[in-house]
Design a protein around this motif. Sequence first.
Motif, mmCIF file in Angstrom:
data_model
loop_
_atom_site.group_PDB
_atom_site.id
_atom_site.type_symbol
_atom_site.label_atom_id
_atom_site.label_comp_id
_atom_site.label_asym_id
_atom_site.label_seq_id
_atom_site.Cartn_x
_atom_site.Cartn_y
_atom_site.Cartn_z
ATOM 1 N N LEU A 140 -11.831 39.103 -35.471
ATOM 2 C CA LEU A 140 -10.369 39.051 -35.307
ATOM 3 C C LEU A 140 -9.896 40.096 -34.303
ATOM 4 O O LEU A 140 -9.063 39.816 -33.437
ATOM 5 C CB LEU A 140 -9.663 39.299 -36.644
ATOM 6 N N GLY A 141 -10.426 41.303 -34.402
ATOM 7 C CA GLY A 141 -9.913 42.425 -33.630
ATOM 8 C C GLY A 141 -10.352 42.485 -32.182
ATOM 9 O O GLY A 141 -9.549 42.831 -31.301
ATOM 10 N N PHE A 142 -11.605 42.168 -31.901
ATOM 11 C CA PHE A 142 -12.095 42.293 -30.527
ATOM 12 C C PHE A 142 -11.343 41.385 -29.551
ATOM 13 O O PHE A 142 -10.871 41.864 -28.509
ATOM 14 C CB PHE A 142 -13.608 42.038 -30.471
ATOM 15 N N PRO A 143 -11.170 40.096 -29.861
ATOM 16 C CA PRO A 143 -10.410 39.259 -28.924
ATOM 17 C C PRO A 143 -8.946 39.690 -28.802
ATOM 18 O O PRO A 143 -8.351 39.583 -27.725
ATOM 19 C CB PRO A 143 -10.497 37.849 -29.517
ATOM 20 N N MET A 144 -8.367 40.208 -29.896
ATOM 21 C CA MET A 144 -6.980 40.677 -29.820
ATOM 22 C C MET A 144 -6.866 41.914 -28.935
ATOM 23 O O MET A 144 -5.840 42.119 -28.279
ATOM 24 C CB MET A 144 -6.440 40.977 -31.216
ATOM 25 N N SER A 145 -7.914 42.731 -28.883
ATOM 26 C CA SER A 145 -7.877 43.883 -27.974
ATOM 27 C C SER A 145 -7.911 43.418 -26.523
ATOM 28 O O SER A 145 -7.261 44.023 -25.660
ATOM 29 C CB SER A 145 -9.033 44.840 -28.266
ATOM 30 N N ILE A 146 -8.616 42.336 -26.254
ATOM 31 C CA ILE A 146 -8.617 41.766 -24.906
ATOM 32 C C ILE A 146 -7.225 41.241 -24.559
ATOM 33 O O ILE A 146 -6.727 41.455 -23.450
ATOM 34 C CB ILE A 146 -9.685 40.652 -24.782
ATOM 35 N N VAL A 147 -6.581 40.583 -25.516
ATOM 36 C CA VAL A 147 -5.207 40.104 -25.293
ATOM 37 C C VAL A 147 -4.264 41.285 -25.072
ATOM 38 O O VAL A 147 -3.343 41.217 -24.250
ATOM 39 C CB VAL A 147 -4.738 39.210 -26.469
ATOM 40 N N GLY A 148 -4.482 42.373 -25.777
ATOM 41 C CA GLY A 148 -3.669 43.571 -25.575
ATOM 42 C C GLY A 148 -3.804 44.112 -24.157
ATOM 43 O O GLY A 148 -2.802 44.476 -23.518
ATOM 44 N N LEU A 149 -5.019 44.158 -23.645
ATOM 45 C CA LEU A 149 -5.232 44.598 -22.262
ATOM 46 C C LEU A 149 -4.602 43.621 -21.272
ATOM 47 O O LEU A 149 -4.019 44.037 -20.265
ATOM 48 C CB LEU A 149 -6.727 44.742 -21.978
ATOM 49 N N LEU A 150 -4.704 42.338 -21.570
ATOM 50 C CA LEU A 150 -4.080 41.321 -20.730
ATOM 51 C C LEU A 150 -2.558 41.488 -20.723
ATOM 52 O O LEU A 150 -1.917 41.361 -19.675
ATOM 53 C CB LEU A 150 -4.459 39.921 -21.223
ATOM 54 N N SER A 151 -1.983 41.796 -21.868
ATOM 55 C CA SER A 151 -0.537 42.026 -21.957
ATOM 56 C C SER A 151 -0.126 43.238 -21.142
ATOM 57 O O SER A 151 0.905 43.217 -20.455
ATOM 58 C CB SER A 151 -0.105 42.221 -23.414
ATOM 59 N N LEU A 152 -0.930 44.295 -21.194
ATOM 60 C CA LEU A 152 -0.650 45.489 -20.403
ATOM 61 C C LEU A 152 -0.690 45.162 -18.911
ATOM 62 O O LEU A 152 0.194 45.554 -18.147
ATOM 63 C CB LEU A 152 -1.649 46.591 -20.744
ATOM 64 N N ARG A 153 -1.698 44.418 -18.499
ATOM 65 C CA ARG A 153 -1.814 44.036 -17.091
ATOM 66 C C ARG A 153 -0.634 43.176 -16.651
ATOM 67 O O ARG A 153 -0.055 43.376 -15.588
ATOM 68 C CB ARG A 153 -3.118 43.281 -16.860
ATOM 69 N N THR A 154 -0.241 42.213 -17.499
ATOM 70 C CA THR A 154 0.878 41.337 -17.166
ATOM 71 C C THR A 154 2.183 42.123 -17.094
ATOM 72 O O THR A 154 2.988 41.918 -16.185
ATOM 73 C CB THR A 154 0.997 40.191 -18.200
ATOM 74 N N ALA A 155 2.400 43.022 -18.036
ATOM 75 C CA ALA A 155 3.618 43.843 -18.026
ATOM 76 C C ALA A 155 3.681 44.693 -16.769
ATOM 77 O O ALA A 155 4.736 44.807 -16.136
ATOM 78 C CB ALA A 155 3.667 44.728 -19.267
ATOM 79 N N ARG A 156 2.555 45.260 -16.390
ATOM 80 C CA ARG A 156 2.517 46.087 -15.181
ATOM 81 C C ARG A 156 2.798 45.235 -13.942
ATOM 82 O O ARG A 156 3.547 45.641 -13.057
ATOM 83 C CB ARG A 156 1.159 46.767 -15.070
ATOM 84 N N LYS A 157 2.232 44.042 -13.902
ATOM 85 C CA LYS A 157 2.451 43.143 -12.770
ATOM 86 C C LYS A 157 3.922 42.750 -12.652
ATOM 87 O O LYS A 157 4.490 42.744 -11.567
ATOM 88 C CB LYS A 157 1.584 41.890 -12.957
ATOM 89 N N ILE A 158 4.543 42.445 -13.785
ATOM 90 C CA ILE A 158 5.962 42.054 -13.798
ATOM 91 C C ILE A 158 6.832 43.216 -13.317
ATOM 92 O O ILE A 158 7.757 43.034 -12.533
ATOM 93 C CB ILE A 158 6.385 41.573 -15.204
ATOM 94 N N LYS A 159 6.515 44.411 -13.778
ATOM 95 C CA LYS A 159 7.306 45.589 -13.413
ATOM 96 C C LYS A 159 7.129 45.953 -11.937
ATOM 97 O O LYS A 159 8.105 46.157 -11.229
ATOM 98 C CB LYS A 159 6.885 46.761 -14.311
ATOM 99 N N VAL A 160 5.892 46.013 -11.471
ATOM 100 C CA VAL A 160 5.621 46.438 -10.096
ATOM 101 C C VAL A 160 6.168 45.433 -9.086
ATOM 102 O O VAL A 160 6.766 45.803 -8.085
ATOM 103 C CB VAL A 160 4.099 46.657 -9.891
ATOM 104 N N ARG A 161 5.966 44.163 -9.373
ATOM 105 C CA ARG A 161 6.421 43.125 -8.435
ATOM 106 C C ARG A 161 7.872 42.722 -8.660
ATOM 107 O O ARG A 161 8.390 41.895 -7.924
ATOM 108 C CB ARG A 161 5.517 41.893 -8.549
ATOM 109 N N ALA A 162 8.491 43.247 -9.700
ATOM 110 C CA ALA A 162 9.883 42.914 -10.056
ATOM 111 C C ALA A 162 10.075 41.398 -10.091
ATOM 112 O O ALA A 162 10.980 40.847 -9.466
ATOM 113 C CB ALA A 162 10.857 43.573 -9.095
#
Length: 179
Positions: free
Chosen positions: A113-135
């Motif tokens: 349960l936890g390992f794939p959710m940690s990957i999704v967490g990293l993906l969410s961080l990357r997506t949030a950063r992309k949205i913020k940087v590229r506005a």
Amino acid sequence: MDWYETVFELIDMRSFSNLWFWIALAVLWSSTSHWVLGVPWDVVIRARKAKGPEDAQTVIDLHDLVRINANRILYIARESGLLLAAFVCFTITVAFLLGFVYHKEFAQALFLLGFPMSIVGLLSLRTARKIKVRALEGEALYRQLYRHRLLTQVIGMISIFVTAMWGMLQNMTIGVLGG
């Protein structure tokens, strides 16, 4: 062997033969797929379909929700990211070792349960950063949220498949060996 014993042999409290584990797995991935960066997917769909000025509030709401949640994710990563990463890595490592080295089924279930959710967490961080940087706004934002959701669903499908295969193997092995 009486009926009572047969039923409780089939439905025991081990993780992979427990109905509640499979319900939790389904709810976990359903919720993760529905809430994209903390934004309900139906809000994204409604904003994407917005045509006229009467739908403008839906678009504004989506942009506000994405901005708030992306900033929140980035703030958490900036302020306590290292500590959070260390804790998550420690927890996943302990679950892995207890589960697959010491053969504790509950730890295997937690790891799956936890390992794939940690990957999704990293993906969410990357997506949030992309949205913020590229506005990102408008169609570019919708595409990015769609990509994030699609990758989350792919991770979920692989996770469910691996968990189901491992769970069946465990159930067959326990059944053959007799506990």
